[in-house]
Scaffold this motif. Structure first.
Motif, short mmCIF file in Angstrom:
data_model
loop_
_atom_site.label_atom_id
_atom_site.label_comp_id
_atom_site.label_asym_id
_atom_site.label_seq_id
_atom_site.Cartn_x
_atom_site.Cartn_y
_atom_site.Cartn_z
N GLY A 147 0.81 -1.21 0.00
CA GLY A 147 0.00 0.00 0.00
C GLY A 147 0.84 1.26 0.00
N ASP A 148 1.93 1.24 0.77
CA ASP A 148 2.84 2.39 0.80
C ASP A 148 3.42 2.67 -0.58
OD1 ASP A 148 2.56 2.67 3.58
OD2 ASP A 148 4.19 1.26 3.98
N VAL A 149 3.83 1.60 -1.24
CA VAL A 149 4.44 1.73 -2.57
C VAL A 149 3.42 2.23 -3.59
CG1 VAL A 149 5.45 0.45 -4.49
CG2 VAL A 149 6.27 0.05 -2.15
N ILE A 150 2.24 1.64 -3.60
CA ILE A 150 1.20 2.06 -4.55
C ILE A 150 0.87 3.54 -4.35
CG2 ILE A 150 -1.21 1.77 -5.21
CD1 ILE A 150 0.62 -0.47 -6.18
N VAL A 210 3.78 5.74 -5.63
CA VAL A 210 3.98 5.68 -7.08
C VAL A 210 2.84 6.34 -7.83
CG1 VAL A 210 4.16 4.15 -9.08
CG2 VAL A 210 5.49 3.66 -7.01
N TYR A 211 1.60 6.09 -7.41
CA TYR A 211 0.45 6.53 -8.18
C TYR A 211 -0.26 7.77 -7.65
CZ TYR A 211 1.05 2.15 -10.65
OH TYR A 211 1.57 1.12 -11.38
N ARG A 212 0.06 8.20 -6.43
CA ARG A 212 -0.65 9.34 -5.87
C ARG A 212 0.25 10.49 -5.42
NH1 ARG A 212 -5.13 6.17 -2.06
NH2 ARG A 212 -6.08 4.95 -3.75
N SER A 213 1.55 10.29 -5.45
CA SER A 213 2.47 11.36 -5.02
C SER A 213 2.84 12.22 -6.22
CB SER A 213 3.72 10.76 -4.39
OG SER A 213 4.54 10.18 -5.39
N PRO A 214 3.27 13.47 -5.99
CA PRO A 214 3.61 14.36 -7.10
C PRO A 214 4.94 14.02 -7.79
CG PRO A 214 4.02 15.46 -5.01
CD PRO A 214 3.31 14.17 -4.68
N ASN A 215 5.80 13.25 -7.12
CA ASN A 215 7.12 12.94 -7.69
C ASN A 215 7.43 11.45 -7.60
OD1 ASN A 215 8.09 15.74 -8.27
ND2 ASN A 215 7.87 15.95 -6.05
N PRO A 216 6.68 10.62 -8.33
CA PRO A 216 6.92 9.18 -8.25
C PRO A 216 8.29 8.76 -8.75
CG PRO A 216 5.43 9.70 -10.05
CD PRO A 216 5.58 10.95 -9.24
#
Length: 289
Positions: free
Chosen positions: A184-187, A190-196
């Motif tokens: 969950g942390d990784v998803i 990767v998909y919801r942060s501004p700087n994946p």
């Protein structure tokens, strides 16, 4: 006190951090420091003005900066560079404001030697340099479509193999123990942060610390081979020129990178972690833009 001295401010701007160097025309260093990185293609002019204003506060107020040369990731078009140059002029009003790509910065490190120049850092890039200018650039395409061999590609490969249980159990166990991350942390990152891309590249230190593991070692070699096949080998007469690398990934994995490059039939040129030393020489010895 400083009115008869011309000062040059040089910036090596990556997505992760920006290295700043203030020198005079004789190459004497007046200041050097690091600030948070950004991609110039993803920042507005006003945000750039705010950013550069904060940088200005780190410099001695009595010094007038005559030239500013900013080399940044994402500086891919004339429009992007012009917008950043406008922001620089609004903050400093120098005689010269130059914004160029980090790729040109890497090329200028070669001191006029023709060859294929590559960047392996958070992302990746390459160009054919004739000793004066970039003749051809295979587009890097960013971390979704390209950036082979860079930190984002290595991190993406590691995460995929860990969570799909392709990586050996010893590697998976070490990953969870050292990072404390869940799926969950990784998803989310990767998909919801501004700087994946930066998040993905943050796993390079883990990869480096476990590079003696046969799986990790093989993974790094495969990524470097992908970079060479999809970028370096695409240049005409590529085997006739030295291949030089600039960037943290290139530097920290230089032994593997040298082995892979030579095994693919290419000649190794320079491998440097930072272009700043070369840029300092370029701008003080040549003083050209």
């Amino acid at each position: 006190m400083y009115e008869n001295i011309r000062y040059i401010l040089i910036a090596d701007g990556g997505s992760t951090k920006v290295e700043w160097l203030l020198v005079d025309m004789e190459g004497n260093t007046k200041a050097s420091f690091t600030t948070e990185g950004f991609n110039v293609a993803r920042i507005s002019k006003q945000d750039a003005v705010t950013y550069f204003s904060a940088v200005k506060q780190k410099l001695e107020a009595s010094i007038r900066i005559n030239e500013i040369h900013y080399y940044g990731s994402g500086a891919a078009t004339t429009e992007i560079c012009s917008t950043m140059e406008e922001a620089i002029r609004e903050v400093w009003d120098p005689d010269v404001a130059e914004v160029q790509s980090d790729m040109l910065a890497a090329c200028r490190v070669l001191d006029g030697i023709p060859g294929i120049v590559c960047i392996l850092g958070t992302g990746s890039n390459s160009a054919f340099f004739d000793g004066k200018e970039i003749i051809r650039n295979i587009p890097p395409l960013g971390f979704i479509l390209g950036d082979e061999g860079g930190g984002t590609a290595l991190g993406k490969r590691l995460l995929g193999d860990v969570f799909k249980e392709i990586a050996p159990k010893t590697v998976c166990d070490a990953f969870f123990e050292e990072t404390g991350l869940s799926k969950g942390d990784v998803i989310r990152n990767v998909y919801r942060s501004p700087n994946p891309n930066i998040f993905l590249a943050s796993f390079v230190p883990f990869i480096k610390s476990h590079v003696s593991d046969s799986y990790i070692n093989s993974m790094v070699k495969q990524e470097f081979r992908r970079f060479i096949a999809r970028n370096v080998a695409r240049y005409k007469d590529s085997h006739s020129y030295p291949v030089s690398y600039i960037g943290s990934v290139a530097y920290h994995f230089r032994d593997i990178l040298t082995e892979v490059t030579e095994s693919e039939g290419f000649k190794i040129g320079l491998i440097e972690q930072h272009p700043m030393t070369g840029l300092k020489i370029y701008h003080t010895d040549y003083n050209v833009i």
